[in-house]
Design a protein around this motif. Sequence first.
Motif, PDB file in Angstrom:
ATOM      1  N   PRO A 116      41.724  38.906  44.906  1.00 44.82           N
ATOM      2  CA  PRO A 116      42.384  37.922  43.876  1.00 44.82           C
ATOM      3  C   PRO A 116      42.206  38.933  42.625  1.00 44.82           C
ATOM      4  CG  PRO A 116      40.133  37.050  44.275  1.00 44.82           C
ATOM      5  CD  PRO A 116      40.433  37.962  45.503  1.00 44.82           C
ATOM      6  N   ALA A 117      42.972  38.660  41.450  1.00 45.01           N
ATOM      7  CA  ALA A 117      42.988  39.553  40.438  1.00 45.01           C
ATOM      8  C   ALA A 117      41.799  39.483  39.428  1.00 45.01           C
ATOM      9  CB  ALA A 117      44.356  39.607  39.759  1.00 45.01           C
ATOM     10  N   GLY A 118      41.315  38.164  39.329  1.00 41.69           N
ATOM     11  CA  GLY A 118      40.569  37.750  38.261  1.00 41.69           C
ATOM     12  C   GLY A 118      38.897  37.777  38.299  1.00 41.69           C
ATOM     13  N   LEU A 119      38.323  36.910  37.552  1.00 38.56           N
ATOM     14  CA  LEU A 119      37.143  36.650  37.444  1.00 38.56           C
ATOM     15  C   LEU A 119      36.436  36.481  38.739  1.00 38.56           C
ATOM     16  CD1 LEU A 119      34.680  37.255  35.286  1.00 38.56           C
ATOM     17  CD2 LEU A 119      34.932  34.654  34.786  1.00 38.56           C
ATOM     18  N   GLY A 120      35.348  37.191  39.141  1.00 37.36           N
ATOM     19  CA  GLY A 120      34.655  36.861  40.312  1.00 37.36           C
ATOM     20  C   GLY A 120      35.153  37.508  41.585  1.00 37.36           C
ATOM     21  N   THR A 121      36.015  38.350  41.382  1.00 35.59           N
ATOM     22  CA  THR A 121      36.548  39.173  42.567  1.00 35.59           C
ATOM     23  C   THR A 121      35.766  40.439  43.163  1.00 35.59           C
ATOM     24  OG1 THR A 121      38.576  40.196  43.535  1.00 35.59           O
ATOM     25  CG2 THR A 121      38.155  40.667  41.272  1.00 35.59           C
ATOM     26  N   LEU A 122      34.803  40.906  42.038  1.00 36.61           N
ATOM     27  CA  LEU A 122      34.178  42.159  42.187  1.00 36.61           C
ATOM     28  C   LEU A 122      33.114  41.783  43.014  1.00 36.61           C
ATOM     29  CD1 LEU A 122      33.928  43.520  38.560  1.00 36.61           C
ATOM     30  CD2 LEU A 122      35.788  44.182  40.378  1.00 36.61           C
ATOM     31  N   ASN A 123      32.506  40.610  43.134  1.00 34.60           N
ATOM     32  CA  ASN A 123      31.429  40.396  43.809  1.00 34.60           C
ATOM     33  C   ASN A 123      31.842  40.174  45.412  1.00 34.60           C
ATOM     34  OD1 ASN A 123      28.479  39.520  44.330  1.00 34.60           O
ATOM     35  ND2 ASN A 123      29.565  37.862  45.040  1.00 34.60           N
ATOM     36  N   SER A 124      32.887  39.409  45.595  1.00 36.75           N
ATOM     37  CA  SER A 124      33.460  39.241  46.790  1.00 36.75           C
ATOM     38  C   SER A 124      34.125  40.419  47.611  1.00 36.75           C
ATOM     39  CB  SER A 124      34.382  38.064  47.030  1.00 36.75           C
ATOM     40  OG  SER A 124      35.474  38.368  45.987  1.00 36.75           O
ATOM     41  N   THR A 125      34.533  41.244  46.682  1.00 40.18           N
ATOM     42  CA  THR A 125      35.055  42.623  47.084  1.00 40.18           C
ATOM     43  C   THR A 125      33.996  43.568  47.714  1.00 40.18           C
ATOM     44  OG1 THR A 125      36.842  42.615  45.945  1.00 40.18           O
ATOM     45  CG2 THR A 125      36.449  44.631  46.544  1.00 40.18           C
ATOM     46  N   ALA A 126      32.655  43.578  46.666  1.00 41.54           N
ATOM     47  CA  ALA A 126      31.757  44.326  47.209  1.00 41.54           C
ATOM     48  C   ALA A 126      31.021  43.645  48.429  1.00 41.54           C
ATOM     49  CB  ALA A 126      30.609  44.279  45.940  1.00 41.54           C
TER      50      ALA A 126
ATOM     51  N   ALA B 228      41.107  40.363  34.613  1.00 42.06           N
ATOM     52  CA  ALA B 228      42.183  40.906  35.576  1.00 42.06           C
ATOM     53  C   ALA B 228      42.500  42.390  35.066  1.00 42.06           C
ATOM     54  CB  ALA B 228      43.337  40.261  35.689  1.00 42.06           C
ATOM     55  N   ARG B 229      42.611  42.706  33.834  1.00 38.95           N
ATOM     56  CA  ARG B 229      43.057  44.158  33.278  1.00 38.95           C
ATOM     57  C   ARG B 229      41.740  44.820  33.652  1.00 38.95           C
ATOM     58  NH1 ARG B 229      44.702  41.094  28.982  1.00 38.95           N
ATOM     59  NH2 ARG B 229      43.161  42.096  27.499  1.00 38.95           N
ATOM     60  N   CYS B 230      40.503  44.567  33.367  1.00 38.47           N
ATOM     61  CA  CYS B 230      39.539  45.400  33.591  1.00 38.47           C
ATOM     62  C   CYS B 230      39.254  45.544  35.208  1.00 38.47           C
ATOM     63  CB  CYS B 230      38.344  44.682  32.960  1.00 38.47           C
ATOM     64  SG  CYS B 230      38.022  44.594  31.263  1.00 38.47           S
ATOM     65  N   ASN B 231      39.512  44.586  35.963  1.00 41.10           N
ATOM     66  CA  ASN B 231      39.315  44.851  37.413  1.00 41.10           C
ATOM     67  C   ASN B 231      40.054  45.884  37.977  1.00 41.10           C
ATOM     68  OD1 ASN B 231      37.196  42.688  37.409  1.00 41.10           O
ATOM     69  ND2 ASN B 231      38.657  41.043  38.061  1.00 41.10           N
ATOM     70  N   LEU B 232      41.166  46.192  37.275  1.00 39.76           N
ATOM     71  CA  LEU B 232      41.980  47.229  37.907  1.00 39.76           C
ATOM     72  C   LEU B 232      41.063  48.641  37.979  1.00 39.76           C
ATOM     73  CD1 LEU B 232      45.453  46.809  36.031  1.00 39.76           C
ATOM     74  CD2 LEU B 232      44.701  46.399  38.479  1.00 39.76           C
ATOM     75  N   ALA B 233      40.376  48.734  37.155  1.00 42.52           N
ATOM     76  CA  ALA B 233      39.466  50.081  37.048  1.00 42.52           C
ATOM     77  C   ALA B 233      37.912  49.749  37.811  1.00 42.52           C
ATOM     78  CB  ALA B 233      38.982  50.371  35.460  1.00 42.52           C
ATOM     79  N   ASP B 234      37.653  48.480  37.832  1.00 46.58           N
ATOM     80  CA  ASP B 234      36.275  48.151  38.585  1.00 46.58           C
ATOM     81  C   ASP B 234      36.536  48.099  40.097  1.00 46.58           C
ATOM     82  OD1 ASP B 234      34.893  48.448  36.177  1.00 46.58           O
ATOM     83  OD2 ASP B 234      35.247  46.554  35.648  1.00 46.58           O
ATOM     84  N   LEU B 235      37.514  47.476  40.500  1.00 46.65           N
ATOM     85  CA  LEU B 235      37.986  47.279  41.669  1.00 46.65           C
ATOM     86  C   LEU B 235      37.610  48.319  42.799  1.00 46.65           C
ATOM     87  CD1 LEU B 235      40.873  44.620  42.084  1.00 46.65           C
ATOM     88  CD2 LEU B 235      38.309  44.212  43.039  1.00 46.65           C
ATOM     89  N   PRO B 236      38.020  49.762  42.822  1.00 49.07           N
ATOM     90  CA  PRO B 236      37.670  50.593  43.576  1.00 49.07           C
ATOM     91  C   PRO B 236      36.189  50.903  43.619  1.00 49.07           C
ATOM     92  CG  PRO B 236      39.430  51.262  42.036  1.00 49.07           C
ATOM     93  CD  PRO B 236      39.021  50.067  41.560  1.00 49.07           C
ATOM     94  N   GLU B 237      35.445  50.741  42.409  1.00 52.53           N
ATOM     95  CA  GLU B 237      34.040  51.266  42.524  1.00 52.53           C
ATOM     96  C   GLU B 237      33.312  49.951  43.441  1.00 52.53           C
ATOM     97  OE1 GLU B 237      30.419  51.482  39.318  1.00 52.53           O
ATOM     98  OE2 GLU B 237      32.295  51.435  38.541  1.00 52.53           O
ATOM     99  N   SER B 238      33.779  48.626  43.119  1.00 50.81           N
ATOM    100  CA  SER B 238      33.216  47.467  43.988  1.00 50.81           C
ATOM    101  C   SER B 238      33.604  47.872  45.416  1.00 50.81           C
ATOM    102  CB  SER B 238      33.494  46.357  43.522  1.00 50.81           C
ATOM    103  OG  SER B 238      33.373  45.949  42.345  1.00 50.81           O
ATOM    104  N   ALA B 239      34.799  48.276  45.801  1.00 52.45           N
ATOM    105  CA  ALA B 239      35.028  48.448  47.054  1.00 52.45           C
ATOM    106  C   ALA B 239      34.417  49.669  47.804  1.00 52.45           C
ATOM    107  CB  ALA B 239      36.632  48.252  47.266  1.00 52.45           C
ATOM    108  N   GLY B 240      34.341  50.572  46.867  1.00 51.84           N
ATOM    109  CA  GLY B 240      34.050  51.899  47.592  1.00 51.84           C
ATOM    110  C   GLY B 240      35.469  52.510  48.238  1.00 51.84           C
ATOM    111  N   ALA B 241      36.385  51.873  47.762  1.00 55.53           N
ATOM    112  CA  ALA B 241      37.680  52.519  48.496  1.00 55.53           C
ATOM    113  C   ALA B 241      38.798  52.321  47.463  1.00 55.53           C
ATOM    114  CB  ALA B 241      37.991  51.412  49.554  1.00 55.53           C
TER     115      ALA B 241
END
Length: 237
Positions: free
Chosen positions: A141-151, A180-193
């Motif tokens: 998902p795009a928004g708040l909370g996605t970084l933890n579940s992605t990691a 959501a806008r900040c997660n575009l930069a943070d998702l790759p770091e959380s995923a390592g992908a």
Amino acid sequence: MSVIVVTGTGTEIGKTIVTAALAAVATAQGRTVAVLKPAQTGLAPDERGDAQEAAHLSGAATAAELARFPEPLAPATSARRAGLAPVTPAETADAARKLSEEHDLVLVEGAGGLLVRFDEDGGTLADVAGLLSAPVLVVVPAGLGTLNSTALTAEALRARGLDQLGVVVGSWPGEPDLAARCNLADLPESAGAPLLGAVPHGAGALPPEEFRAMAASWLAPPLGGAWDAAAFARSVG
């Protein structure tokens, strides 16, 4: 890649629509595509399942479903409550191999997240990916909370020695908030992908012809599309 496993960090986050977009791009390139749903839950026998929906939108050659269980629960739970035999990872992997003999690409879409149980032995979609030695695409998902579940999903993939292709945002909002806008930069770091796409909210309601025409603009080049993460981030501020 002849097989890609599509999972997510939860339910109702756009896995089927991302699967359809992958299938649409590959089909437009002249490849034959099969969409495989090991266990469909929560639908009546005459309702269109996820594999059928993905094929309808994308024009994929084949939609396959190994089992259907009536209640909208985890596959193992729904099978047990219905008194039906569950689908196992081994059966799923065998079906994917057979489909790959007649198709250029097989997309295996799981139910829920990576570690949702298929059967009472604890088999999961992660086991399917391991049996197939197939890369895994994670829909988030795009928004708040996605970084933890992605990691957490990425950590589970690494622990099992599985290859994560990247992440795709399954339903990008028309008016994204700050998270959501900040997660575009943070998702790759959380995923390592890498971040490999963003499918707009409501894309599944498009007419199939329009969906197929637009699909490549939602996915990055490693998935056959033309989407650019940096340009997309600039466009949404």
